[in-house]
Design a protein around this motif. Structure first.
Motif, mmCIF file in Angstrom:
data_model
loop_
_atom_site.group_PDB
_atom_site.id
_atom_site.type_symbol
_atom_site.label_atom_id
_atom_site.label_comp_id
_atom_site.label_asym_id
_atom_site.label_seq_id
_atom_site.Cartn_x
_atom_site.Cartn_y
_atom_site.Cartn_z
ATOM 1 N N ARG A 55 1.137 -1.258 -0.231
ATOM 2 C CA ARG A 55 -0.574 -0.228 -0.169
ATOM 3 C C ARG A 55 0.774 1.002 0.165
ATOM 4 N NH1 ARG A 55 -2.234 -2.154 5.559
ATOM 5 N NH2 ARG A 55 -0.606 -2.788 5.316
ATOM 6 N N TYR A 56 1.938 1.146 0.409
ATOM 7 C CA TYR A 56 3.347 2.511 0.720
ATOM 8 C C TYR A 56 3.736 2.738 -0.786
ATOM 9 C CZ TYR A 56 1.677 1.031 5.443
ATOM 10 O OH TYR A 56 1.239 0.486 7.055
ATOM 11 N N PHE A 96 0.122 9.379 1.351
ATOM 12 C CA PHE A 96 -0.409 8.055 1.895
ATOM 13 C C PHE A 96 -1.846 9.018 0.643
ATOM 14 C CE2 PHE A 96 -0.591 4.758 4.821
ATOM 15 C CZ PHE A 96 -1.147 4.070 4.129
ATOM 16 N N ASN A 97 -1.729 8.159 -0.289
ATOM 17 C CA ASN A 97 -2.515 7.967 -1.957
ATOM 18 C C ASN A 97 -4.094 7.310 -0.848
ATOM 19 O OD1 ASN A 97 -1.496 9.026 -4.437
ATOM 20 N ND2 ASN A 97 -0.947 6.414 -4.848
ATOM 21 N N ASP A 98 -5.073 8.365 -1.558
ATOM 22 C CA ASP A 98 -6.412 7.565 -0.980
ATOM 23 C C ASP A 98 -7.123 7.564 -2.707
ATOM 24 O OD1 ASP A 98 -7.425 8.588 2.092
ATOM 25 O OD2 ASP A 98 -6.807 10.388 0.710
ATOM 26 N N CYS A 99 -8.105 6.547 -1.814
ATOM 27 C CA CYS A 99 -8.240 5.550 -3.585
ATOM 28 C C CYS A 99 -9.287 5.269 -3.895
ATOM 29 C CB CYS A 99 -7.940 3.960 -3.286
ATOM 30 S SG CYS A 99 -5.668 3.798 -2.837
ATOM 31 N N GLY A 124 0.257 2.605 -5.323
ATOM 32 C CA GLY A 124 -0.994 1.734 -3.701
ATOM 33 C C GLY A 124 -1.367 3.245 -3.077
ATOM 34 N N GLY A 125 -2.624 2.151 -2.354
ATOM 35 C CA GLY A 125 -2.804 3.459 -1.801
ATOM 36 C C GLY A 125 -3.924 2.666 -0.482
#
Lengths: 257, 92
Positions: free
Chosen positions: A144-145, B64-67, A149-150
């Protein structure tokens, strides 16, 4: 015209896969996943079908009181006994033993492990398989990192704890993988067998121990960016207890690996 | 060697060098400035590592990606799946 191309391409890959003989067994440990199980199975069938890889889905239900097993039996009727295998157990017995139990009956030479609660999307499965083939990796871990990814559905507090815990772990253990507590992974069957035998932790720490021990045993690790969509049904938890057991597990690994 | 031992080894190595210079244990008669620079060094190291950690974690939290797309896609597929499964005769 495009459709024809796609159809031809998928026929080509499915032909190749029949030739090289790889088979992927997906282990799905479930507990009270009546709502999610049909959906995850539907998605697995969709993406495996489109990419043409040979597969089977092994449902390991730990005596869910909500009737998950009934739903699983219906799914078996719909999709066939060669695609859906049921290996229920009488009660909740932990993740490590669920993998051992599921693997005993797995006919694939590769094993996918993932959560059945839809936080892991089967659309990434072809990417895992390509990545594995690319470097003949012993283990491919979803992350996720990195890259695209997320996560979805996490507030600032949750993100901070996750990133902080990950940073601390990277500093202390230098594990050579960016996502240690994720549980969407592809293993060579033999590798998973030898790792599961050595790992003793529970919960989050179990996944972390698997990858740390993999590094210790000189297994190669590939990574694929994944999006993690937090539980659609049911509730997700990250309380004080989880944090305490995470820290305990981290220190144990720090002192023993 | 466990990670714990690696850390102990690293820390004692740095500690030994620091003590050698700060207290001139080998009688090398180092210039006074060396000692003056050396003695607060552990604190400087600690503070800079702390800053580095905070900056790194802060940056990673912020990026941090918000999907959102992934969540939307999943919701649509869930609808599609439910309909298809009903047709196939699944009783939920």
């Amino acid at each position: 015209l495009q459709e024809i191309h796609v159809a031809m391409a998928s026929r080509k890959t499915s032909h190749q896969n029949r030739v090289n003989g790889d088979k992927y067994s997906v282990l799905l440990p479930t507990y009270n996943e009546r709502e999610n199980l049909p959906l995850i199975v539907w998605l697995l069938v969709k993406y495996f079908g489109e990419s043409g890889f040979n597969y089977e889905i092994i449902v390991i239900d730990d005596g869910s009181p909500d009737g998950t097993l009934d739903v699983a039996e219906q799914l078996q009727k719909i999709y066939g006994e060669d695609k859906i295998l049921l290996r229920p157990r009488a009660k909740k017995l932990g993740l490590g033993t669920a993998y051992i139990h599921g693997m005993k009956h797995a006919t694939g030479n590769f094993i996918f492990i993932m959560d059945a609660d839809l936080s892991h999307h089967p659309k990434f499965i072809p990417e895992f398989i390509e990545k594995q083939k690319e470097g003949d990796y012993d283990l491919v871990s979803g992350t996720r990192y990195q890259g695209n990814g997320g996560v979805y559905g996490w507030d600032l507090r949750r993100k901070l704890i996750s990133r902080g815990a990950n940073f601390l772990t990277q500093v202390l253990l230098r594990p050579g993988a960016s996502d240690l507590t994720g549980s969407f992974r592809l293993y060579k069957k033999k590798v998973l067998e030898s790792l599961v035998e050595q790992c003793v932790s529970k919960g989050y720490v179990f996944q972390m121990e698997m990858i740390v021990r993999a590094r210790q045993l000189n297994y190669t690790v590939g990574e694929v960016p994944i999006s993690f969509v937090d539980r659609v049904y049911g509730e997700s938890k990250l309380g004080g207890n989880e944090i305490v057991s995470f820290v305990k597990g981290l220190l144990t690994l720090f002192a023993t690996t | 060697m466990t990670k714990l031992l690696e850390w102990l080894f690293g820390v004692s190595l740095v500690g030994a060098v620091w003590a050698l210079v700060t207290f001139d244990l080998l009688d090398l008669s180092l210039p006074q400035t060396y000692r003056e620079v050396a003695w607060p060094m552990p604190l400087y190291l600690l503070v800079s590592f702390g800053c580095y950690s905070l900056a790194t974690v802060g940056y990673r939290v912020a990026t941090f990606n918000d999907c959102d797309e992934a969540a939307k896609e999943l919701q649509e597929q869930i609808k599609e799946a439910k309909e298809d499964l009903r047709k196939k005769g699944l009783k939920m």
